[in-house]
Design an enzyme around this catalytic site. Sequence first.
Site, PDB file in Angstrom:
ATOM      1  N   HIS A 349       0.791  -1.230   0.000  1.00 38.91           N
ATOM      2  CA  HIS A 349       0.000   0.000   0.000  1.00 38.91           C
ATOM      3  C   HIS A 349       0.818   1.271   0.000  1.00 38.91           C
ATOM      4  O   HIS A 349       0.257   2.356  -0.085  1.00 38.91           O
ATOM      5  CB  HIS A 349      -0.916   0.052   1.226  1.00 38.91           C
ATOM      6  CG  HIS A 349      -2.122  -0.799   1.098  1.00 38.91           C
ATOM      7  ND1 HIS A 349      -3.284  -0.369   0.523  1.00 38.91           N
ATOM      8  CD2 HIS A 349      -2.345  -2.078   1.464  1.00 38.91           C
ATOM      9  CE1 HIS A 349      -4.183  -1.338   0.548  1.00 38.91           C
ATOM     10  NE2 HIS A 349      -3.632  -2.390   1.109  1.00 38.91           N
ATOM     11  N   LYS A 535      -8.743  14.099   3.950  1.00 39.02           N
ATOM     12  CA  LYS A 535      -7.835  12.954   3.992  1.00 39.02           C
ATOM     13  C   LYS A 535      -6.971  13.121   5.229  1.00 39.02           C
ATOM     14  O   LYS A 535      -6.939  14.190   5.822  1.00 39.02           O
ATOM     15  CB  LYS A 535      -6.968  12.899   2.727  1.00 39.02           C
ATOM     16  CG  LYS A 535      -6.294  14.241   2.394  1.00 39.02           C
ATOM     17  CD  LYS A 535      -5.561  14.221   1.056  1.00 39.02           C
ATOM     18  CE  LYS A 535      -6.478  14.216  -0.136  1.00 39.02           C
ATOM     19  NZ  LYS A 535      -6.455  12.983  -0.903  1.00 39.02           N
ATOM     20  N   ARG A 536      -6.254  12.079   5.616  1.00 40.74           N
ATOM     21  CA  ARG A 536      -5.351  12.228   6.745  1.00 40.74           C
ATOM     22  C   ARG A 536      -4.353  13.368   6.476  1.00 40.74           C
ATOM     23  O   ARG A 536      -4.011  13.643   5.319  1.00 40.74           O
ATOM     24  CB  ARG A 536      -4.598  10.912   7.011  1.00 40.74           C
ATOM     25  CG  ARG A 536      -5.451   9.861   7.697  1.00 40.74           C
ATOM     26  CD  ARG A 536      -5.903  10.280   9.082  1.00 40.74           C
ATOM     27  NE  ARG A 536      -4.819  10.284  10.034  1.00 40.74           N
ATOM     28  CZ  ARG A 536      -4.595   9.331  10.929  1.00 40.74           C
ATOM     29  NH1 ARG A 536      -5.391   8.288  11.014  1.00 40.74           N
ATOM     30  NH2 ARG A 536      -3.588   9.413  11.759  1.00 40.74           N
ATOM     31  N   LYS A 541       0.831  14.596   1.343  1.00 41.06           N
ATOM     32  CA  LYS A 541      -0.462  14.914   0.736  1.00 41.06           C
ATOM     33  C   LYS A 541      -0.598  16.413   0.444  1.00 41.06           C
ATOM     34  O   LYS A 541      -1.493  16.848  -0.257  1.00 41.06           O
ATOM     35  CB  LYS A 541      -1.605  14.443   1.641  1.00 41.06           C
ATOM     36  CG  LYS A 541      -1.725  12.909   1.739  1.00 41.06           C
ATOM     37  CD  LYS A 541      -2.838  12.501   2.689  1.00 41.06           C
ATOM     38  CE  LYS A 541      -2.966  11.000   2.884  1.00 41.06           C
ATOM     39  NZ  LYS A 541      -3.728  10.328   1.812  1.00 41.06           N
ATOM     40  N   THR A 643      -8.402   7.070  -2.537  1.00 39.66           N
ATOM     41  CA  THR A 643      -9.777   6.638  -2.821  1.00 39.66           C
ATOM     42  C   THR A 643     -10.758   7.790  -2.657  1.00 39.66           C
ATOM     43  O   THR A 643     -11.838   7.758  -3.247  1.00 39.66           O
ATOM     44  CB  THR A 643     -10.217   5.462  -1.928  1.00 39.66           C
ATOM     45  OG1 THR A 643      -9.908   5.760  -0.572  1.00 39.66           O
ATOM     46  CG2 THR A 643      -9.542   4.175  -2.368  1.00 39.66           C
ATOM     47  N   LYS A 647     -14.324   8.805  -4.716  1.00 40.46           N
ATOM     48  CA  LYS A 647     -15.617   9.151  -4.104  1.00 40.46           C
ATOM     49  C   LYS A 647     -16.085  10.518  -4.599  1.00 40.46           C
ATOM     50  O   LYS A 647     -17.263  10.717  -4.914  1.00 40.46           O
ATOM     51  CB  LYS A 647     -15.489   9.223  -2.571  1.00 40.46           C
ATOM     52  CG  LYS A 647     -15.067   7.946  -1.894  1.00 40.46           C
ATOM     53  CD  LYS A 647     -14.668   8.244  -0.425  1.00 40.46           C
ATOM     54  CE  LYS A 647     -13.826   7.135   0.150  1.00 40.46           C
ATOM     55  NZ  LYS A 647     -13.166   7.538   1.416  1.00 40.46           N
TER      56      LYS A 647
HETATM   57  C1  PLP Z   1     -11.884   7.543   1.761  1.00 39.28           C
HETATM   58  C2  PLP Z   1     -11.434   7.947   3.110  1.00 39.28           C
HETATM   59  C3  PLP Z   1     -10.076   8.162   3.367  1.00 39.28           C
HETATM   60  C4  PLP Z   1      -9.007   8.038   2.287  1.00 39.28           C
HETATM   61  O1  PLP Z   1      -8.794   9.300   1.703  1.00 39.28           O
HETATM   62  P1  PLP Z   1      -7.549   9.550   0.704  1.00 39.28           P
HETATM   63  O2  PLP Z   1      -7.769  10.926   0.208  1.00 39.28           O
HETATM   64  O3  PLP Z   1      -7.659   8.523  -0.379  1.00 39.28           O
HETATM   65  O4  PLP Z   1      -6.324   9.400   1.508  1.00 39.28           O
HETATM   66  C5  PLP Z   1      -9.686   8.525   4.634  1.00 39.28           C
HETATM   67  N1  PLP Z   1     -10.594   8.689   5.629  1.00 39.28           N
HETATM   68  C6  PLP Z   1     -11.917   8.509   5.413  1.00 39.28           C
HETATM   69  C7  PLP Z   1     -12.870   8.715   6.539  1.00 39.28           C
HETATM   70  C8  PLP Z   1     -12.379   8.133   4.159  1.00 39.28           C
HETATM   71  O5  PLP Z   1     -13.692   7.938   3.961  1.00 39.28           O
END
Ligand code: PLP
Length: 800
Positions: A349, A535-536, A541, A643, A647
Amino acid sequence: MELTKEQFIQDFEKTLTDKYAKPLIQAGQQEIFQSLADVVKSYYAPIWQEDLAYKDESQKKQAYYFSIEFLPGQMLKSNLLNLGIMDTVREALSDLNVSLDELAEVEPDMAIGNGGLGRLASCFMDSLASKGLPGNGNGIRYRYGLFKQKIIDGYQCELPDSWLDNGNPWEVRRPEQAVEVTFGGEVWLEDDGKGSLKPHYRDQERVLAVPYDNPMVGYENSTVNNMCLWRSEIPEDLDVRFQNLDYMNQTAQLSAELYPDDSNYDGRLLRLKQEYFFVSAGLQRILKHYKKHIKAPISQIHEYVAVHINDTHPALCVPEFMRLLIDDWGLAWEQAWEITVKVMSYTNHTILPEAMEKWPEDMVQNLLPRVYQIILEIDRRRTKDLLPKVGPTLVHSTRIVKDGQIHMAHLSIIGSHSTNGVAKLHSDLIKDVVLHDFYTIYPERFNNKTNGIAERRWLQISNEKLSSLIDETIGRAWRHDLNELVLLKNYKDNPDFLSQLQAVKKADKVRLAEVIKERNDIEVNTEAIFDVQVKRLHAYKRQLLNVLHIMKLYFDIKDDPSIDIYPRVFIFGSKAAPGYHYAKSIIKAINEIANLINNDTDVAGRLKIVFMENYNVSLAEYIIPAADVSEQISLASKEASGTSNMKLMLNGALTMATLDGANIEIKDAVGDENIFIFGLTKDEVYDYYARGDYNAHDIYKSNPVLNRILNAFRDGTIPNIANEGPEIFASLTTYNDEYFVLRDFDDYVRAQAEVEALYRDQTAWTKASLANIANAGRFSSDRTVQEYADDIWYIKANKA
Ligand SMILES: *Cc1c(COP(=O)(O)O)cnc(C)c1O
């Protein structure tokens, strides 16, 4: 399932009485929620029972997805939707004056994961069930999930997430299936008189692992799969001599807390214990099941069982499975090894070096003496076999045990038949760079499986308005096959449809604006561009790049308050790992910049910055439908897939993207005209590394816009960041800006100006938004899990 309103009301009222001896008018939200959950459970339980029995009897191959994290979120609506009773229940409750939406908020998020990795595991669980594939989850039932984030004076504070206070209504505890996991002590081998060596143990610490089964309800297909989560307890027959407080505490701690750091692995004994705990328990349960139900000999187990190692945390599956096969089942080493490699598969990952998991040898030796012996033996035999074939250099670079450490990624690749990355670029980087030596030795093991998302949660549940509009336009088939969304392309020149699409986005923005008003007490303009980065928080990032752009717009306004700037609301949602100091400084800076800009009369509301606290799955379900712009701006080569990009695309946001992770595939899907691409490419980044000539300080000196913005971090322009401002400034200049934020700034500003220009043409924008929705089909996790099923696990749908 078939259900009438009348039947539901009868079931619901009876359950409420049985449970609480109360009529509805006296019941509180919690009591109503618990009763509703029990009714829903009574609907899926018979299907679940049937599926479990089917899996026992059918002799079909099953996959087991081992993951130290899952991030399912709330389950009520998911269960209702997938059972096909959402509308009936909503209407029935409404007849009783109960709002389903309000009730659903009572359920705490099941947050036993950190972010993308755990959420992916949960999307896979949903998709496996929805495709009728026999795939099970295996993880830990943490008493405390990911911390709750509170923002106090702009700082992140971490509160415990005690999500089980009111119990978990969906799960089933199965104490009769508990197994024992042991740690420490001594082990030695003795000849058993029949020519083989048997292990003997002394002074081991014993822990009871109790499984809690969680239903994974498939979408309108009468399938309920199982996600098994393990809880650590004290064995009932434990000698009182061992029942001291230390032991009791340690045992309870094993399933007490999720490790809240999703990228750095400091040597931590408890974490290693957790990893072995759920690996050993899960494999023992699989083997017990095999013994009881599968008629074939153990030597054929790979035809019935696939075990997936999701990232390296479950890598101990390899030596633990060997241990069980050899010590408990009496298999010879060679045969056990052949089977193990066929059963195991692994997903990588991340390629961030600090996230490559390693454990000190002595720690593994002390905690898991028998497993340690097996790891050494795996390494020894492989070295001996391979030396004559590939030579010492390759053998050494790929060894499992070296420099006093056990390399978990190496163990996972060597002990499995498949290693996959999670997006095309990432899988290529693995083969070409990071794990190139492994690729040279085992080219056939490497493959790509681009991540996906479960559209049930990320569209059907979170965006009911858009879902209904799609139904009305192209029918309902997309709910079973997301590729059907391409039919929407036929409406790209249909003004009626485009204005309806705009109206849906507007309504979702109004809904989010209400949440923002309630939680942040900030008024936002719903005509503004909603620009979202959720995101985190991590330096790679590059939330900072977003922040620098905001500061640029701010200075543009300060220089000329009458400037024509299209209003924007910048929305952030992000948790920082509690020990990640720099990430927490960035959160503080964002909040202080928000205070500065939101209250500046020159700005006059044209820019708003909203940091929404406690970003989690249920908050994501509010934010994502309302987004116009999706910020996916990691430094090229650093984000394995992402991901949230998928979304947001599915919900009609346009992506502001670097050519990183799955952004590249999103670009291919939507076409260059429907995405904003900027920044260094992966090759350009690697060229910088090769030349070693990146100089951030030069950019700071020579770029007047950046110079002014960066100075604002340390000259008091941004207030209340006396510590954080200089720290951020130094990281971007003195410490040479590890993630090339300054290098990408100008191109980012250029691309952001394109966003503004396109947004001013609402028709053009809405068409681009439509193109994103219509082309999102390939990012369904239904597609992803089908590829795993076909290419890696070799499993077939239950009823196929
Ligand atoms: C989808 C999701 C993530 C992943 O986000 P990335 O931008 O792909 O790092 C992290 N936290 C939550 C709550 C999510 O739904």
